[in-house]
Write a protein that holds these residues in place. Sequence first.
Motif, mmCIF file in Angstrom:
data_model
loop_
_atom_site.group_PDB
_atom_site.id
_atom_site.type_symbol
_atom_site.label_atom_id
_atom_site.label_comp_id
_atom_site.label_asym_id
_atom_site.label_seq_id
_atom_site.Cartn_x
_atom_site.Cartn_y
_atom_site.Cartn_z
ATOM 1 N N LYS A 213 0.815 -1.217 0.000
ATOM 2 C CA LYS A 213 0.000 0.000 0.000
ATOM 3 C C LYS A 213 0.847 1.266 0.000
ATOM 4 N N SER A 214 1.980 1.238 0.717
ATOM 5 C CA SER A 214 2.836 2.423 0.779
ATOM 6 C C SER A 214 3.697 2.584 -0.476
ATOM 7 N N SER A 215 3.771 1.516 -1.298
ATOM 8 C CA SER A 215 4.619 1.568 -2.493
ATOM 9 C C SER A 215 3.856 1.984 -3.747
ATOM 10 N N VAL A 216 2.527 1.908 -3.693
ATOM 11 C CA VAL A 216 1.721 2.164 -4.894
ATOM 12 C C VAL A 216 0.704 3.255 -4.588
ATOM 13 N N ARG A 217 0.680 4.278 -5.413
ATOM 14 C CA ARG A 217 -0.309 5.337 -5.249
ATOM 15 C C ARG A 217 -1.706 4.810 -5.558
ATOM 16 N N LYS A 218 -2.713 5.415 -4.979
ATOM 17 C CA LYS A 218 -4.095 4.973 -5.161
ATOM 18 C C LYS A 218 -4.496 4.962 -6.633
ATOM 19 N N ALA A 219 -4.049 5.964 -7.376
ATOM 20 C CA ALA A 219 -4.423 6.050 -8.794
ATOM 21 C C ALA A 219 -3.775 4.948 -9.630
ATOM 22 N N ASP A 220 -2.680 4.351 -9.120
ATOM 23 C CA ASP A 220 -1.940 3.350 -9.891
ATOM 24 C C ASP A 220 -2.231 1.915 -9.450
ATOM 25 N N VAL A 221 -3.107 1.732 -8.472
ATOM 26 C CA VAL A 221 -3.327 0.405 -7.896
ATOM 27 C C VAL A 221 -3.832 -0.587 -8.940
ATOM 28 N N SER A 222 -4.822 -0.199 -9.715
ATOM 29 C CA SER A 222 -5.431 -1.121 -10.680
ATOM 30 C C SER A 222 -4.419 -1.616 -11.703
ATOM 31 N N VAL A 223 -3.648 -0.686 -12.270
ATOM 32 C CA VAL A 223 -2.646 -1.064 -13.278
ATOM 33 C C VAL A 223 -1.542 -1.895 -12.643
ATOM 34 N N PHE A 224 -1.074 -1.487 -11.463
ATOM 35 C CA PHE A 224 -0.005 -2.222 -10.788
ATOM 36 C C PHE A 224 -0.440 -3.654 -10.486
ATOM 37 N N CYS A 225 -1.626 -3.830 -9.941
ATOM 38 C CA CYS A 225 -2.129 -5.168 -9.600
ATOM 39 C C CYS A 225 -2.300 -6.027 -10.852
ATOM 40 N N HIS A 226 -2.796 -5.405 -11.908
ATOM 41 C CA HIS A 226 -2.992 -6.144 -13.160
ATOM 42 C C HIS A 226 -1.659 -6.653 -13.711
ATOM 43 N N LEU A 227 -0.656 -5.788 -13.768
ATOM 44 C CA LEU A 227 0.649 -6.174 -14.308
ATOM 45 C C LEU A 227 1.378 -7.153 -13.392
ATOM 46 N N LEU A 228 1.266 -6.950 -12.073
ATOM 47 C CA LEU A 228 1.890 -7.886 -11.136
ATOM 48 C C LEU A 228 1.247 -9.265 -11.250
ATOM 49 N N ARG A 229 -0.056 -9.311 -11.477
ATOM 50 C CA ARG A 229 -0.754 -10.586 -11.672
ATOM 51 C C ARG A 229 -0.256 -11.277 -12.941
ATOM 52 N N CYS A 230 -0.093 -10.512 -14.025
ATOM 53 C CA CYS A 230 0.416 -11.080 -15.270
ATOM 54 C C CYS A 230 1.805 -11.681 -15.066
ATOM 55 N N LEU A 231 2.654 -10.954 -14.350
ATOM 56 C CA LEU A 231 4.007 -11.442 -14.079
ATOM 57 C C LEU A 231 3.977 -12.706 -13.222
ATOM 58 N N ALA A 232 3.190 -12.671 -12.156
ATOM 59 C CA ALA A 232 3.163 -13.781 -11.199
ATOM 60 C C ALA A 232 2.576 -15.052 -11.782
ATOM 61 N N ASN A 233 1.751 -14.925 -12.839
ATOM 62 C CA ASN A 233 1.096 -16.092 -13.428
ATOM 63 C C ASN A 233 1.707 -16.534 -14.752
ATOM 64 N N GLU A 234 2.814 -15.907 -15.157
ATOM 65 C CA GLU A 234 3.455 -16.351 -16.396
ATOM 66 C C GLU A 234 4.058 -17.736 -16.180
ATOM 67 N N PRO A 235 3.687 -18.717 -16.995
ATOM 68 C CA PRO A 235 4.085 -20.109 -16.740
ATOM 69 C C PRO A 235 5.581 -20.324 -16.559
#
Length: 308
Positions: free
Chosen positions: A183-205
Amino acid sequence: MAAAKKVTASDKQAVAKKVVTLLGKRYKKSVAKQDRPILETMIYANCLEDNTVELADQAYERLMDSFHDLNEIRVSSVREVEAALGGSHSADWRALRVRTILQQVFEKKYAFDFEHIRRKTLDLANKNLARVAKLTPFARHYTLQSALGSHLVPADGRMSRAAIWLGLAAPKLSPEKASDALKSSVRKADVSVFCHLLRCLANEPRLLPTFDNVSKAVPEGGFDPLTAPARLAELLVEADKPARRKTTKKKVTKSRAAKGASAGKTATKKRKKAVKKKRVVKKKLAKKIAAKRGGTKKKTKAKKKKRS
């Protein structure tokens, strides 16, 4: 790999921006807007946890299309709900959670309605959701962030392990505590994009083994977030390299196959020669037998003439 140093929140925000830039070049940066009711958002979060967005969308759509309404899902068996979720991993646990959530919500108000938490403060809404059985911390945070717009960073198990590898969360943190740390590393306006990209990275086979084994590869002092962009760039380059092929084994098998093929050819040639020889021998024998028979016939005819 250097040990992690003490960094400020602004340093982590700068690292998070660089990570978003790197991942934005690799994955789609656009995030679909979610406008589902609160209860449906809770169900979708259950499909999304430790999953890709594409697979979560498919599982959610199959679930909703397989039943007439939410009440039919509530009164169905876990196996029936699991079958509706399709090939999603851990479908049995997801089915149990979905049915339990619907049962508890319905038993309290005899209606499938949870919209009242929109009018509550973040703390009260969080407490209301925390009372729902089988609702995981990720699903709770996702509902609060997606439906209410709260400044939360919902991270599931895979996302939290990727965040630990990036140095944005301390090692051995639970997904709930990793969400709080992000929460302290990501601004509120950037949460959606950050979570989406982190999910893509974490789920890459091809990257799953790296993050799944992150607890075994933690350097002394933890992962340094300041080196995260460089480490991430190297990791993505390695992931894009073609898989190594075991050429030695293939060469051996090819040589064996070639030897086998040549041996087969020579064997067939020998067989053909043997067959030809047999045919020649048979023809010669047939000629000799015919010649003998012809000679005996002539002799018998001559004897008969002499007698006559």
